[in-house]
Design an enzyme around this catalytic site. Sequence first.
Site, PDB file in Angstrom:
ATOM      1  N   ARG A  44       1.059  -1.124  -0.236  1.00 55.14           N
ATOM      2  CA  ARG A  44      -0.050  -0.526  -0.169  1.00 55.14           C
ATOM      3  C   ARG A  44       0.688   1.227  -0.052  1.00 55.14           C
ATOM      4  NH1 ARG A  44      -3.494  -3.282   2.941  1.00 55.14           N
ATOM      5  NH2 ARG A  44      -5.803  -4.343   1.570  1.00 55.14           N
ATOM      6  N   ASP A 104     -10.939  -2.051  -5.622  1.00 51.68           N
ATOM      7  CA  ASP A 104     -11.188  -0.010  -5.839  1.00 51.68           C
ATOM      8  C   ASP A 104      -9.248   1.343  -5.771  1.00 51.68           C
ATOM      9  OD1 ASP A 104     -13.932  -0.637  -6.453  1.00 51.68           O
ATOM     10  OD2 ASP A 104     -14.500   0.351  -4.807  1.00 51.68           O
ATOM     11  N   THR A 137      -8.866  -9.177  -5.296  1.00 56.70           N
ATOM     12  CA  THR A 137      -9.950  -8.965  -3.926  1.00 56.70           C
ATOM     13  C   THR A 137      -9.839 -10.441  -3.480  1.00 56.70           C
ATOM     14  OG1 THR A 137     -10.147  -7.703  -2.217  1.00 56.70           O
ATOM     15  CG2 THR A 137     -11.487  -7.674  -4.091  1.00 56.70           C
ATOM     16  N   ASP A 170     -11.969 -10.297  -0.883  1.00 56.50           N
ATOM     17  CA  ASP A 170     -13.603  -9.228  -0.721  1.00 56.50           C
ATOM     18  C   ASP A 170     -14.520  -9.710  -1.576  1.00 56.50           C
ATOM     19  OD1 ASP A 170     -11.566  -8.496   1.355  1.00 56.50           O
ATOM     20  OD2 ASP A 170     -12.087  -6.734   1.273  1.00 56.50           O
ATOM     21  N   ASP A 229     -15.656  -6.999  -3.169  1.00 54.02           N
ATOM     22  CA  ASP A 229     -16.105  -5.901  -3.331  1.00 54.02           C
ATOM     23  C   ASP A 229     -15.914  -5.169  -4.421  1.00 54.02           C
ATOM     24  OD1 ASP A 229     -13.805  -5.834  -2.283  1.00 54.02           O
ATOM     25  OD2 ASP A 229     -14.141  -4.260  -0.522  1.00 54.02           O
ATOM     26  N   ARG A 280     -12.993  -7.093   5.254  1.00 57.22           N
ATOM     27  CA  ARG A 280     -13.107  -5.469   5.521  1.00 57.22           C
ATOM     28  C   ARG A 280     -14.725  -4.926   5.807  1.00 57.22           C
ATOM     29  NH1 ARG A 280      -9.369  -2.122   1.676  1.00 57.22           N
ATOM     30  NH2 ARG A 280      -8.268  -2.927   2.090  1.00 57.22           N
TER      31      ARG A 280
HETATM   32  P1  ADP Z   1      -7.364  -2.439  -2.828  1.00 55.42           P
HETATM   33  O1  ADP Z   1      -6.722  -1.964  -4.217  1.00 55.42           O
HETATM   34  O2  ADP Z   1      -7.281  -3.611  -2.628  1.00 55.42           O
HETATM   35  O3  ADP Z   1      -8.844  -1.302  -2.604  1.00 55.42           O
HETATM   36  P2  ADP Z   1      -6.185  -0.250  -1.077  1.00 55.42           P
HETATM   37  O4  ADP Z   1      -7.233   0.911  -1.601  1.00 55.42           O
HETATM   38  O5  ADP Z   1      -5.149  -0.526  -0.130  1.00 55.42           O
HETATM   39  O6  ADP Z   1      -6.927  -1.781  -1.897  1.00 55.42           O
HETATM   40  O7  ADP Z   1      -5.381   0.625  -2.224  1.00 55.42           O
HETATM   41  C1  ADP Z   1      -4.461  -0.044  -3.290  1.00 55.42           C
HETATM   42  C2  ADP Z   1      -3.419   1.342  -2.868  1.00 55.42           C
HETATM   43  O8  ADP Z   1      -3.438   1.847  -4.446  1.00 55.42           O
HETATM   44  C3  ADP Z   1      -2.739   2.383  -2.461  1.00 55.42           C
HETATM   45  O9  ADP Z   1      -1.683   2.201  -0.959  1.00 55.42           O
HETATM   46  C4  ADP Z   1      -2.604   3.372  -3.075  1.00 55.42           C
HETATM   47  O10 ADP Z   1      -1.222   3.691  -3.800  1.00 55.42           O
HETATM   48  C5  ADP Z   1      -3.280   2.982  -4.336  1.00 55.42           C
HETATM   49  N1  ADP Z   1      -4.832   4.061  -3.672  1.00 55.42           N
HETATM   50  C6  ADP Z   1      -5.346   4.462  -3.265  1.00 55.42           C
HETATM   51  N2  ADP Z   1      -5.708   4.760  -3.692  1.00 55.42           N
HETATM   52  C7  ADP Z   1      -6.070   6.509  -4.300  1.00 55.42           C
HETATM   53  C8  ADP Z   1      -6.182   7.134  -5.168  1.00 55.42           C
HETATM   54  N3  ADP Z   1      -7.017   8.226  -3.924  1.00 55.42           N
HETATM   55  N4  ADP Z   1      -5.973   7.530  -6.061  1.00 55.42           N
HETATM   56  C9  ADP Z   1      -4.081   7.294  -6.271  1.00 55.42           C
HETATM   57  N5  ADP Z   1      -4.172   5.418  -5.620  1.00 55.42           N
HETATM   58  C10 ADP Z   1      -4.606   5.216  -4.816  1.00 55.42           C
HETATM   59  O1  F6P Z   2      -8.712  -5.939   0.796  1.00 49.54           O
HETATM   60  C1  F6P Z   2      -8.726  -7.559   1.544  1.00 49.54           C
HETATM   61  C2  F6P Z   2      -8.156  -7.435   2.463  1.00 49.54           C
HETATM   62  O2  F6P Z   2      -7.557  -9.349   3.030  1.00 49.54           O
HETATM   63  C3  F6P Z   2      -9.581  -8.077   3.846  1.00 49.54           C
HETATM   64  O3  F6P Z   2     -10.631  -8.909   3.853  1.00 49.54           O
HETATM   65  C4  F6P Z   2      -8.810  -7.550   5.692  1.00 49.54           C
HETATM   66  O4  F6P Z   2      -9.945  -6.790   6.015  1.00 49.54           O
HETATM   67  C5  F6P Z   2      -8.027  -6.781   4.608  1.00 49.54           C
HETATM   68  O5  F6P Z   2      -7.487  -7.276   3.365  1.00 49.54           O
HETATM   69  C6  F6P Z   2      -6.426  -6.279   5.239  1.00 49.54           C
HETATM   70  O6  F6P Z   2      -5.326  -5.845   4.733  1.00 49.54           O
HETATM   71  P1  F6P Z   2      -3.254  -6.068   5.578  1.00 49.54           P
HETATM   72  O7  F6P Z   2      -3.166  -6.497   4.568  1.00 49.54           O
HETATM   73  O8  F6P Z   2      -2.750  -4.676   5.484  1.00 49.54           O
HETATM   74  O9  F6P Z   2      -4.391  -6.308   6.846  1.00 49.54           O
END
Ligand code: ADP
Ligand code: F6P
Length: 323
Positions: A75, A106, A128, A130, A132, A174
Amino acid sequence: MAKVKTIGILTSGGDAPGMNAAIRAVVRKAISNGVTVKGIKKGYQGLLNEEIIDMNARSVSDTIQRGGTILGTARCMEFMTEEGQKKGVEVCRKYGIEGMVVIGGDGSYRGAQALSRHGINTIGLPGTIDLDIACTDYTIGFDTAVNTAMEAIDKVRDTSSSHERCSIIEVMGRNAGYIALWCGVANGAEDILLPETYDYNEQAIINNIIKNRKRGKTHHLIINAEGIGHSTSMARRIEAATGIETRATILGYMQRGGSPTCKDRYYASIMGAYAADILCAGSTNRVVAYKGGKFVDFDIEEALEMQKSIPDYEYQVSKCLAI
Ligand code: ADP
Ligand code: F6P
């Protein structure tokens, strides 16, 4: 003739079983289309740190059956800023990367959108556990995660029945209850607590436990979604109120690992190939999805605006199957 010469691929956010099958498909389909592929390690963070490797057909050998992601994931807060995104685009230009496949949820799509806005053709793939992501009925990793959780819950059920206990089993997801709903139905749980529907009426659960004990049930399984949490303290309160021994099990990260199921390998492979094809054909700012029984793609903006909710009929059915 492909519209791009070199593409990159990265995995971002939480890892999910099947991501390797998707990476493998992107790499090999792009190579078949005459395009060079570079792997970006550790998501957007690795892009900013220039952790970039050349990939060929052999780079993805012996990976389709492996959990996790061979590219690593992260992240990255910096990529959420305009400066971070511009830096990412400069790195892409430096390495000749004209297109990018981003596998994640997302949040990762928002990063993909930023790359696309700055002129790097970008395609998202739904990765993912999830489930979601609103635009798609399938996400890479969900099938493996629910099967892993289901097998673990069956084991808890055995010991729960032997000891005539109540068991609260907390599953991941999540703020989304899809893993909890699917396991709740597949494991025959007496109660399923979803963040989307739970009303925090613990007395109703207690009443249900007592009612089921009177019906002759020897165990009582409660599947609790991570978004509700607090399984251990809930177990203490339920035991005190019912007089029935109650144990909490938090399944945790085991749900995110392990060898992907056939479904995850198959769907991830087709989606990976699809992403490589549309990227090579010049598309940008799109996400690949599985909708209405077909592999399709949507504009990222449109995909992010879509809403998804727990199907009410399925949730209602779950309640009357465990009587
Ligand atoms: P996921 O992709 O599973 O939803 P995260 O929400 O943690 O997981 O997002 C993963 C990474 O995507 C973040 O750590 C960041 O680097 C990038 N990201 C998330 N939101 C944004 C955003 N609004 N603009 C640009 N990059 C983003
Ligand atoms: O989005 C996948 C997921 O495993 C969720 O189910 C959980 O809440 C989250 O990631 C945990 O994230 P982390 O690896 O940062 O603890």
